[in-house]
Motif scaffolding. Structure first.
Motif, PDB file in Angstrom:
ATOM      1  N   ARG A 109     -19.103  13.955  30.889  1.00  0.00           N
ATOM      2  CA  ARG A 109     -19.768  12.934  30.085  1.00  0.00           C
ATOM      3  C   ARG A 109     -20.391  11.926  31.050  1.00  0.00           C
ATOM      4  O   ARG A 109     -19.819  11.666  32.106  1.00  0.00           O
ATOM      5  CB  ARG A 109     -18.750  12.209  29.213  1.00  0.00           C
ATOM      6  N   ARG A 136     -18.577   9.887  24.031  1.00  0.00           N
ATOM      7  CA  ARG A 136     -19.866  10.374  24.531  1.00  0.00           C
ATOM      8  C   ARG A 136     -20.055  10.049  26.000  1.00  0.00           C
ATOM      9  O   ARG A 136     -20.735  10.765  26.724  1.00  0.00           O
ATOM     10  CB  ARG A 136     -21.001   9.738  23.730  1.00  0.00           C
ATOM     11  N   SER A 137     -19.511   8.908  26.429  1.00  0.00           N
ATOM     12  CA  SER A 137     -19.728   8.435  27.788  1.00  0.00           C
ATOM     13  C   SER A 137     -18.732   7.310  28.052  1.00  0.00           C
ATOM     14  O   SER A 137     -17.923   6.989  27.185  1.00  0.00           O
ATOM     15  CB  SER A 137     -21.165   7.928  27.951  1.00  0.00           C
ATOM     16  N   THR A 157     -31.258   4.707  22.629  1.00  0.00           N
ATOM     17  CA  THR A 157     -29.884   4.783  22.157  1.00  0.00           C
ATOM     18  C   THR A 157     -29.316   3.364  22.142  1.00  0.00           C
ATOM     19  O   THR A 157     -29.553   2.618  23.082  1.00  0.00           O
ATOM     20  CB  THR A 157     -29.048   5.643  23.125  1.00  0.00           C
ATOM     21  N   LEU A 214     -23.612   4.136  19.448  1.00  0.00           N
ATOM     22  CA  LEU A 214     -22.351   4.148  20.192  1.00  0.00           C
ATOM     23  C   LEU A 214     -21.618   2.814  20.108  1.00  0.00           C
ATOM     24  O   LEU A 214     -22.237   1.755  20.053  1.00  0.00           O
ATOM     25  CB  LEU A 214     -22.608   4.500  21.671  1.00  0.00           C
ATOM     26  N   GLU A 233     -19.071   7.728  19.662  1.00  0.00           N
ATOM     27  CA  GLU A 233     -20.024   7.893  18.582  1.00  0.00           C
ATOM     28  C   GLU A 233     -19.504   7.149  17.361  1.00  0.00           C
ATOM     29  O   GLU A 233     -18.367   7.371  16.939  1.00  0.00           O
ATOM     30  CB  GLU A 233     -20.064   9.388  18.226  1.00  0.00           C
ATOM     31  N   TYR A 253     -11.776  12.413  21.624  1.00  0.00           N
ATOM     32  CA  TYR A 253     -12.201  11.399  20.649  1.00  0.00           C
ATOM     33  C   TYR A 253     -11.168  10.293  20.548  1.00  0.00           C
ATOM     34  O   TYR A 253     -10.034  10.451  21.006  1.00  0.00           O
ATOM     35  CB  TYR A 253     -12.430  12.030  19.266  1.00  0.00           C
TER      36      TYR A 253
END
Ligand code: C2E
Ligand code: MG
Ligand code: MG
Ligand code: MG
Length: 293
Positions: free
Chosen positions: A113, A56-57, A234, A256, A49, A279
């Motif tokens: 994720r 996030r992925s 997104t 992202l 993010e 993170y």
């Protein structure tokens, strides 16, 4: 030499220069063996993010662990696999591998994720993809929303019914669709209206052009971000390497970030450690970066 340097070294063997037909023949033979012997491996590159650095992925990127050459980059062997049609076996291996991996993470109790995988137009345009994906998701009991399929504009060029039904079939399963390398293909923007995709990945050539003096380049990225927002997609910026690019994207509400600034593609164990932490921080700090207008 590459193979002696260990897994965490990212030097990839290159054989694309001077690739004779004899070499291609040998490589095809090796590739067939590699499929049987599972010499392929997935690396993972986190997508964070922009506002928080929260992971996030991730995108799964294939590597070939060749017995003699060490790690071979997909840019070297995917085009060849597309030529000799071994891409079908490779794609099917990737789909299965990622479903198995997601299952394993669920069993380990990790916060799941989504994983994005790359599907070549050659595979995408062949029949049976929806059924295969459905079967693997069911086999491993993985919720479809954790799988994202990245396609390039090349998959959308043929305005056939097949393209639409494959896209709709995948999305009906709950699988997400991303347009990879956005802006570099030959498709007209019309396809964005014709097909609905969930994610837009801005190609790295645009990202690498971000700088204080590049008014045109910066205007193009701003426009892509605006476009994606209007289409409710997104946006992922690919190939983000420095803090100037990162700040520019963050200011313009890019969702992202994927790039070396946060992490290179890493082997499974490293990605699992990252997942636990949850993170990432940018590699270089932004000390004296003036905003780009
Ligand atoms: P892609 O899908 O556009 O993947 C992004 C590529 O950009 C990856 O290269 C990644 O390592 C690289 N990259 C990411 N961040 C940065 C950055 O900050 N700077 C720079 N310079 N590069 C960055 P990779 O892993 O070598 O993959 C190359 C291409 O090979 C991929 O482009 C994709 O088209 C293809 N590919 C990879 N895995 C698969 C696969 O499983 N199946 C198929 N069909 N194609 C694959
Ligand atoms: Mg990709
Ligand atoms: Mg890309
Ligand atoms: Mg690419």
């Amino acid at each position: 030499h590459a193979k002696h340097q260990g897994k965490n070294n990212y030097q990839l063997y290159s054989f694309s220069r001077d690739i004779s037909s004899y070499k291609k023949f040998v490589l095809e033979k090796d590739m067939r063996k590699a499929i049987v012997n599972e010499e392929f491996e997935l690396y993972f590159q986190p997508q964070v993010e922009a506002t928080s650095g929260v992971i996030r992925s991730a995108e799964a990127l294939i590597r070939w662990n060749h017995q003699e050459w060490g790690l071979v980059s997909p840019g070297e062997f995917i085009p060849l696999a597309e030529e000799n049609h071994l891409i079908h076996h490779i794609s099917d291996w990737v789909i299965r591998k990622v479903c198995a991996q997601l299952r394993e993470w669920m069993d380990k109790g990790y916060t799941l994720r989504p994983i994005a995988i790359n599907i070549s137009p050659i595979r995408f345009l062949k029949k049976g993809l929806v059924d295969l994906v459905k079967m693997q998701l069911e086999l491993f009991q993985v919720p479809a929303k954790y799988l994202e399929i990245e396609i390039t504009e090349g998959s959308l060029l043929k305005s056939e019914k097949g393209v639409l039904s494959t896209l709709e079939g995948l999305q009906k399963l709950g699988v997400k669709i991303a347009i990879d390398d956005f802006g570099t293909g030959y498709a007209s923007l019309n396809y964005l209206q014709e097909y609905h995709a969930d994610t837009l990945k801005i190609d790295q050539v645009f990202i690498q052009n971000i700088n204080h003096d590049n008014k045109k380049g910066n205007a193009i990225i701003s426009a892509i971000l605006h476009l994606a927002k209007g289409l409710d997609m997104t946006v992922v910026a690919e190939g983000v390497e420095d803090p100037v690019q990162f700040e520019f994207l963050k200011q313009r509400e890019c969702d992202l970030i994927q790039g070396y600034l946060f992490s290179k593609p890493v082997p499974l164990e490293t990605y699992e450690q990252m997942m636990q932490t949850g993170y990432l921080k940018p590699a270089k700090q932004k000390d004296s970066i003036a905003a780009i207008e």
